[in-house]
Design a protein around this motif. Structure first.
Motif, PDB file in Angstrom:
ATOM      1  N   LEU A  96     -26.650  29.088  35.455  1.00  0.00           N
ATOM      2  CA  LEU A  96     -26.207  29.799  34.250  1.00  0.00           C
ATOM      3  C   LEU A  96     -25.075  30.774  34.578  1.00  0.00           C
ATOM      4  CD1 LEU A  96     -29.585  30.525  32.422  1.00  0.00           C
ATOM      5  CD2 LEU A  96     -27.799  28.929  31.724  1.00  0.00           C
ATOM      6  N   ARG A  97     -25.088  31.360  35.763  1.00  0.00           N
ATOM      7  CA  ARG A  97     -23.983  32.231  36.170  1.00  0.00           C
ATOM      8  C   ARG A  97     -22.663  31.464  36.182  1.00  0.00           C
ATOM      9  NH1 ARG A  97     -23.461  34.204  41.065  1.00  0.00           N
ATOM     10  NH2 ARG A  97     -22.300  36.005  40.327  1.00  0.00           N
ATOM     11  N   ARG A 151     -17.290  30.421  45.773  1.00  0.00           N
ATOM     12  CA  ARG A 151     -18.537  30.130  46.466  1.00  0.00           C
ATOM     13  C   ARG A 151     -19.017  28.752  46.050  1.00  0.00           C
ATOM     14  NH1 ARG A 151     -24.067  32.471  44.646  1.00  0.00           N
ATOM     15  NH2 ARG A 151     -24.519  30.316  45.166  1.00  0.00           N
ATOM     16  N   PHE A 152     -20.070  28.259  46.681  1.00  0.00           N
ATOM     17  CA  PHE A 152     -20.589  26.929  46.391  1.00  0.00           C
ATOM     18  C   PHE A 152     -21.619  26.994  45.271  1.00  0.00           C
ATOM     19  CE2 PHE A 152     -19.883  27.200  51.043  1.00  0.00           C
ATOM     20  CZ  PHE A 152     -18.743  26.410  51.095  1.00  0.00           C
ATOM     21  N   LEU A 153     -21.683  25.911  44.519  1.00  0.00           N
ATOM     22  CA  LEU A 153     -22.795  25.737  43.588  1.00  0.00           C
ATOM     23  C   LEU A 153     -23.935  25.128  44.393  1.00  0.00           C
ATOM     24  CD1 LEU A 153     -23.683  25.928  40.606  1.00  0.00           C
ATOM     25  CD2 LEU A 153     -22.960  23.550  40.343  1.00  0.00           C
ATOM     26  N   ASP A 154     -25.032  25.866  44.499  1.00  0.00           N
ATOM     27  CA  ASP A 154     -26.145  25.400  45.320  1.00  0.00           C
ATOM     28  C   ASP A 154     -26.650  24.036  44.845  1.00  0.00           C
ATOM     29  OD1 ASP A 154     -26.133  27.713  46.841  1.00  0.00           O
ATOM     30  OD2 ASP A 154     -27.618  28.726  45.572  1.00  0.00           O
ATOM     31  N   ALA A 155     -27.130  23.254  45.788  1.00  0.00           N
ATOM     32  CA  ALA A 155     -27.825  22.025  45.420  1.00  0.00           C
ATOM     33  C   ALA A 155     -29.095  22.401  44.665  1.00  0.00           C
ATOM     34  CB  ALA A 155     -28.178  21.229  46.677  1.00  0.00           C
ATOM     35  N   LEU A 156     -29.677  21.436  43.984  1.00  0.00           N
ATOM     36  CA  LEU A 156     -30.903  21.715  43.237  1.00  0.00           C
ATOM     37  C   LEU A 156     -32.003  22.254  44.146  1.00  0.00           C
ATOM     38  CD1 LEU A 156     -30.856  18.509  41.006  1.00  0.00           C
ATOM     39  CD2 LEU A 156     -30.739  20.861  40.157  1.00  0.00           C
ATOM     40  N   ARG A 172     -15.121  37.342  37.051  1.00  0.00           N
ATOM     41  CA  ARG A 172     -15.945  38.480  36.600  1.00  0.00           C
ATOM     42  C   ARG A 172     -17.278  38.534  37.342  1.00  0.00           C
ATOM     43  NH1 ARG A 172     -14.762  36.202  31.405  1.00  0.00           N
ATOM     44  NH2 ARG A 172     -16.993  35.929  30.946  1.00  0.00           N
ATOM     45  N   ARG A 173     -17.782  37.368  37.753  1.00  0.00           N
ATOM     46  CA  ARG A 173     -19.108  37.293  38.374  1.00  0.00           C
ATOM     47  C   ARG A 173     -19.052  37.070  39.884  1.00  0.00           C
ATOM     48  NH1 ARG A 173     -21.310  33.376  33.469  1.00  0.00           N
ATOM     49  NH2 ARG A 173     -20.961  34.927  31.831  1.00  0.00           N
ATOM     50  N   SER A 174     -17.864  37.233  40.461  1.00  0.00           N
ATOM     51  CA  SER A 174     -17.671  37.087  41.912  1.00  0.00           C
ATOM     52  C   SER A 174     -18.051  35.696  42.411  1.00  0.00           C
ATOM     53  CB  SER A 174     -18.453  38.164  42.679  1.00  0.00           C
ATOM     54  OG  SER A 174     -17.950  39.439  42.378  1.00  0.00           O
TER      55      SER A 174
END
Length: 489
Positions: free
Chosen positions: A362-363, A297-302, A82-84
């Motif tokens: 949160l996304r 897609r990737f979860l960005d690093a902090l 849903r959130r691409s």
């Protein structure tokens, strides 16, 4: 692009250390390197996923495809869709065609064991894979690439990656996969037989020049790395798993898989798809099925946009072993902010959610779409400050990690043995379509499919279920006897 948080949030969220500027270069996304483009100002930009779709030749997942997925499965698309977050694919339409017809396919994903604990970024493809397994009710194979992690590291030993493999298998099991339709295997342990034949079959059709062009290998690259692509690719062929899809390769070679993975893994399977299109089974017109893919897609690093969490850099990631306090401290200290420098400026101009790590997390992890939208509007308007946004993010991550840790505590070595045992799997597929599965030998040697037509009878399904119940009871009794003997000793 702001690199610090607003003043009002400083008590809970101190200003992150300045990010070291780098020399300008284009974005790099391949199985071994992920980094956003670096501009002339030395600042790393977010990964351009539209550019990747164009460069890799994949298709975007549009609303029409999401609508069809919901119509065919009867389930609301996962929040990643849903959130691409899951945004691109190869041949997902063909997988949906097969599901509608009741034709078999399977899921395939993997993990390269490189640390004692996975981080939240590693759980993304597995959480989505579980949703796909639950939605389609199909078998799943999970490859533990312990050989890859040895070959691509100058320091790790084989014994070290074998230890990581066992721990990471427990992490994966903790996501909640169904053992009746999930097979986890280690390359070191499973190599041989039908699998190795397919590895050799695939490797024969990949030249050194092709490997160099696809993966960037050079004259100093060890030959194990060059060969590894054929191992990863062969796992996408159903005929590599005769214990699941049967011994009749004329049927199993035509069964495709759907691979949920991060977009950086796509080159392996572009190569495999090319070979699959050229291969025929024993000089017949039966083609090897090309693997279908669905990319996240990737979860960005902090540290922010254009980066990727690393298992070897503790400050870059939230690990699934982290305590609530560690999660809080990492988010407050290291999470890149889209907030403005001062409270006044933030109130006036608002924050940038496109680069704000807390919002981006949160996304990924907040299920409620309406709540997420409220947070976005409040932050971008300046009504919500960075400290408040980080507090929401911290709570969600603490809940997510704690739930994982509770499940993880229940996974023991026996569970790992169950998932990694070479055995037939049981699945049903589309309940609204005829079940078509390949012929597989059951535990007692009886054919699980009658007449070679690929369909299980009701009686055979009952036999398989009864056999599994008997085996489960035997295992439980053996475990109880062992515990009793230990207590007596």
């Amino acid at each position: 692009m702001a690199t610090n948080v607003n003043a009002e949030a400083l008590k809970e969220a101190p200003i992150p250390e300045a990010i070291e500027k780098q020399a300008a270069h284009k974005q790099t996304v391949d199985p071994y390197n992920v980094q956003g483009e670096v501009g002339e100002d030395g600042v790393v930009k977010a990964i351009d996923y539209n550019k990747l779709v164009e460069e890799f030749g994949t298709k975007k997942i549009d609303q029409a495809l999401l609508d069809r997925l919901e119509r065919v499965t009867g389930k609301k698309p996962h929040r990643f869709l849903r959130r691409s977050i899951v945004f691109s694919h190869r041949d997902l339409e063909l997988i949906l065609d097969r599901y509608e017809k009741g034709e078999p396919f399977f899921l395939y994903t993997g993990r390269g064991p490189s640390s004692d604990s996975v981080h939240v970024g590693h759980t993304i493809p597995f959480e989505f894979t579980k949703w796909l397994q639950d939605t389609f009710d199909v078998p799943l194979v999970i490859m533990m690439t312990d050989d890859e992690k040895y070959l691509f590291s100058d320091k790790r030993t084989i014994e070290e990656v074998e230890g990581y493999c066992n721990n990471n298998a427990k992490d994966i099991i903790s996501v909640g996969f169904d053992p009746n339709k999930t097979f986890i295997f280690s390359d070191f342990q499973f190599m041989g037989g039908a699998f190795y034949k397919n590895v050799v079959r695939l490797s024969k059709h990949i030249t050194l020049n092709q490997a160099r062009a696809i993966f960037g290998f050079n004259d100093s690259t060890n030959i194990g790395r060059i060969h590894f692509g054929s191992i990863q690719g062969a796992s996408s062929w159903a005929s590599s798993f005769p214990h699941i899809f049967g011994e009749d390769e004329s049927k199993s070679v035509a069964i495709p898989c759907l691979i949920p993975c991060a977009i950086d893994q796509d080159p392996y399977f572009r190569m495999t798809r090319d070979v699959s299109a050229r291969l025929k089974y024993k000089n017949t017109n039966i083609s090897y099925a090309k693997p279908a893919l669905i990319h996240s897609r990737f979860l960005d690093a902090l540290q922010g946009p254009g980066t990727k969490m690393s298992a070897s850099i503790d400050e870059s990631a939230i690990f699934m072993r982290d305590t609530p306090n560690q999660i809080k401290n990492k988010i407050n200290k290291y999470a890149f902010s889209g907030g403005k420098v001062s409270v006044e400026e933030h109130r006036e101009k608002g924050g940038d959610t496109s680069v704000d790590v807390a919002y981006q997390y949160l996304r990924f992890f907040l299920e409620d779409d309406e709540e997420l939208e409220k947070i976005r509007v409040a932050y971008e308007s300046g009504d919500m400050l960075t400290g408040e946004l980080k507090a929401i993010c911290i709570k969600e991550l603490q809940t997510y990690v704690a739930a994982f840790q509770e499940r993880r505590a229940k996974v023991d070595d026996e569970a790992v043995k169950l998932f990694m045992a070479t055995r037939p799997l049981k699945w049903n597929g589309n309940p609204r379509a005829p079940i078509v599965v390949p012929q597989v030998q059951s535990a007692d040697g009886e054919a699980a499919a009658e007449g070679g037509d690929g369909k299980l009878t009701k009686n055979q399904l009952k036999k398989l279920e009864k056999q599994k119940q008997i085996e489960a009871k035997k295992a439980q009794k053996a475990k109880e006897k062992e515990e009793k003997d230990k207590a007596a000793a």
